[in-house]
Design a protein around this motif. Sequence first.
Motif, PDB file in Angstrom:
ATOM      1  N   GLY A  17       0.841  -1.188   0.000  1.00 52.37           N
ATOM      2  CA  GLY A  17       0.000   0.000   0.000  1.00 52.37           C
ATOM      3  C   GLY A  17       0.875   1.236   0.000  1.00 52.37           C
ATOM      4  O   GLY A  17       1.465   1.582   1.026  1.00 52.37           O
ATOM      5  N   LEU A  18       0.995   1.899  -1.138  1.00 54.27           N
ATOM      6  CA  LEU A  18       1.945   3.005  -1.298  1.00 54.27           C
ATOM      7  C   LEU A  18       1.226   4.320  -1.560  1.00 54.27           C
ATOM      8  O   LEU A  18       1.652   5.131  -2.380  1.00 54.27           O
ATOM      9  CB  LEU A  18       2.934   2.690  -2.429  1.00 54.27           C
ATOM     10  CG  LEU A  18       3.706   1.375  -2.285  1.00 54.27           C
ATOM     11  CD1 LEU A  18       4.644   1.162  -3.477  1.00 54.27           C
ATOM     12  CD2 LEU A  18       4.491   1.335  -0.973  1.00 54.27           C
ATOM     13  N   ASP A  40       2.467  -1.955  -4.492  1.00 53.46           N
ATOM     14  CA  ASP A  40       1.119  -1.436  -4.670  1.00 53.46           C
ATOM     15  C   ASP A  40       0.594  -1.987  -5.992  1.00 53.46           C
ATOM     16  O   ASP A  40       1.371  -2.192  -6.935  1.00 53.46           O
ATOM     17  CB  ASP A  40       1.140   0.099  -4.710  1.00 53.46           C
ATOM     18  CG  ASP A  40      -0.236   0.723  -4.517  1.00 53.46           C
ATOM     19  OD1 ASP A  40      -0.485   1.331  -3.458  1.00 53.46           O
ATOM     20  OD2 ASP A  40      -1.072   0.598  -5.436  1.00 53.46           O
ATOM     21  N   SER A  41      -0.697  -2.251  -6.049  1.00 51.66           N
ATOM     22  CA  SER A  41      -1.264  -2.789  -7.288  1.00 51.66           C
ATOM     23  C   SER A  41      -1.202  -1.783  -8.433  1.00 51.66           C
ATOM     24  O   SER A  41      -1.300  -2.148  -9.604  1.00 51.66           O
ATOM     25  CB  SER A  41      -2.714  -3.218  -7.057  1.00 51.66           C
ATOM     26  OG  SER A  41      -3.496  -2.124  -6.611  1.00 51.66           O
ATOM     27  N   GLN A  44       1.798   3.117 -11.238  1.00 51.60           N
ATOM     28  CA  GLN A  44       2.223   4.501 -11.029  1.00 51.60           C
ATOM     29  C   GLN A  44       2.707   4.718  -9.606  1.00 51.60           C
ATOM     30  O   GLN A  44       3.695   5.424  -9.372  1.00 51.60           O
ATOM     31  CB  GLN A  44       1.069   5.447 -11.349  1.00 51.60           C
ATOM     32  CG  GLN A  44       1.433   6.923 -11.259  1.00 51.60           C
ATOM     33  CD  GLN A  44       0.262   7.822 -11.643  1.00 51.60           C
ATOM     34  OE1 GLN A  44      -0.869   7.353 -11.856  1.00 51.60           O
ATOM     35  NE2 GLN A  44       0.515   9.113 -11.730  1.00 51.60           N
ATOM     36  N   ALA A  45       2.033   4.100  -8.645  1.00 49.99           N
ATOM     37  CA  ALA A  45       2.447   4.237  -7.247  1.00 49.99           C
ATOM     38  C   ALA A  45       3.793   3.571  -7.017  1.00 49.99           C
ATOM     39  O   ALA A  45       4.639   4.092  -6.280  1.00 49.99           O
ATOM     40  CB  ALA A  45       1.383   3.634  -6.326  1.00 49.99           C
ATOM     41  N   ARG A  46       4.014   2.411  -7.645  1.00 51.55           N
ATOM     42  CA  ARG A  46       5.303   1.733  -7.500  1.00 51.55           C
ATOM     43  C   ARG A  46       6.423   2.570  -8.105  1.00 51.55           C
ATOM     44  O   ARG A  46       7.517   2.688  -7.534  1.00 51.55           O
ATOM     45  CB  ARG A  46       5.262   0.351  -8.160  1.00 51.55           C
ATOM     46  CG  ARG A  46       4.265  -0.606  -7.533  1.00 51.55           C
ATOM     47  CD  ARG A  46       4.523  -2.052  -7.955  1.00 51.55           C
ATOM     48  NE  ARG A  46       4.470  -2.256  -9.392  1.00 51.55           N
ATOM     49  CZ  ARG A  46       3.370  -2.558 -10.073  1.00 51.55           C
ATOM     50  NH1 ARG A  46       2.200  -2.636  -9.437  1.00 51.55           N
ATOM     51  NH2 ARG A  46       3.413  -2.779 -11.377  1.00 51.55           N
ATOM     52  N   SER A  59       5.417  -7.652  -7.010  1.00 51.30           N
ATOM     53  CA  SER A  59       4.265  -8.459  -6.630  1.00 51.30           C
ATOM     54  C   SER A  59       4.271  -8.701  -5.125  1.00 51.30           C
ATOM     55  O   SER A  59       5.295  -8.503  -4.445  1.00 51.30           O
ATOM     56  CB  SER A  59       4.293  -9.805  -7.354  1.00 51.30           C
ATOM     57  OG  SER A  59       5.432 -10.541  -6.936  1.00 51.30           O
ATOM     58  N   ILE A  60       3.120  -9.146  -4.618  1.00 55.57           N
ATOM     59  CA  ILE A  60       3.056  -9.570  -3.218  1.00 55.57           C
ATOM     60  C   ILE A  60       3.956 -10.783  -3.003  1.00 55.57           C
ATOM     61  O   ILE A  60       4.583 -10.923  -1.952  1.00 55.57           O
ATOM     62  CB  ILE A  60       1.603  -9.874  -2.813  1.00 55.57           C
ATOM     63  CG1 ILE A  60       0.776  -8.588  -2.819  1.00 55.57           C
ATOM     64  CG2 ILE A  60       1.544 -10.533  -1.435  1.00 55.57           C
ATOM     65  CD1 ILE A  60      -0.695  -8.795  -2.531  1.00 55.57           C
TER      66      ILE A  60
END
Length: 312
Positions: A17-18, A40-41, A44-46, A59-60
């Motif tokens: 969660g980012l 994060d899914s 863009q957040a990653r 990935s998780i």
Amino acid sequence: MTAPALPANASPIGLIGLGLVGNALAIRLKAHGFRVSGFDSRAQARAAFQAAGFQAADSIAQIAQGATRVVLAVYDSQGVLDVVEGPNGLVACGWNPGTNVPAPERQIIDCSTGSPDLLAALAARLQSLAIDFIEAPLSGSSQQIARGEATLLLGGAAQAIERVNSVLEAISPVRFHMGGAGMGARAKLATNLVLGLNRAALAEGMVFARALGIEPARFLELVQNSPARSGAAQAKGGLMVSLLNGVDVLAQSRIHQHLKDVDLMLSAAAAKNQQLPFSETHAALMREAVRLGDGDLDNAAIIRQIARGIGS
């Protein structure tokens, strides 16, 4: 503050969660010497997380393979269940040591705000897999979290909390252990109720003062130097003044996120046959704000909705 010494081979902290809170948590952990790997899914957040100098996982599964302690900063309890028990979640990706494990070797620290009953049930299921589940919702904005000024409201077994004490200390020096799993979420909902209504009351007072011919900045100065002062006035008052003057502000929290929390409050209160009349009004204001496109704005922007109500 000197960061505590960590073993040279200390495993990284996984962070899932980012968003605003996740990035603030990463800042705290890095400042205390922890290596952080975040997922994060949202691609863009990653990318933004990596651009900020952190390690982003793909990935998780990659988080599960590289970390024995994972911090969650996802949107709600369904997100927590998906990340932990979903088909591509932590348990499915190797966090299942089987039976006869002498002590939990993996820990989940959940900093999201969610449903107390769902989280308590999840903690019980994970206990059978030798996975500690510690609730750690934070009272404070993302900026307050990044500065170490937020309050941790902990739920879980005392031994589990002790096993991640160094991580919790990095997140915030102010911590309250409220009881078993589920109690952290209950405490967060109750404190958020007061905080949200304080913000709404300040916004209503400021709009009212302006209608009476008092400049918003002057009114805020008066509030901060009178018995009407509050933490909400200190944290959000300046943002509200800017918003009334037509100036955009950087979001530290979001209206739609607080609406999610208030809906949880109303549901929990209904289960106890308790009315929350002020929170019901607050929820209606936020729903209208979201409908009009203000959901992603800072919580201070509730003042825009109150101002609309008098034709401003």
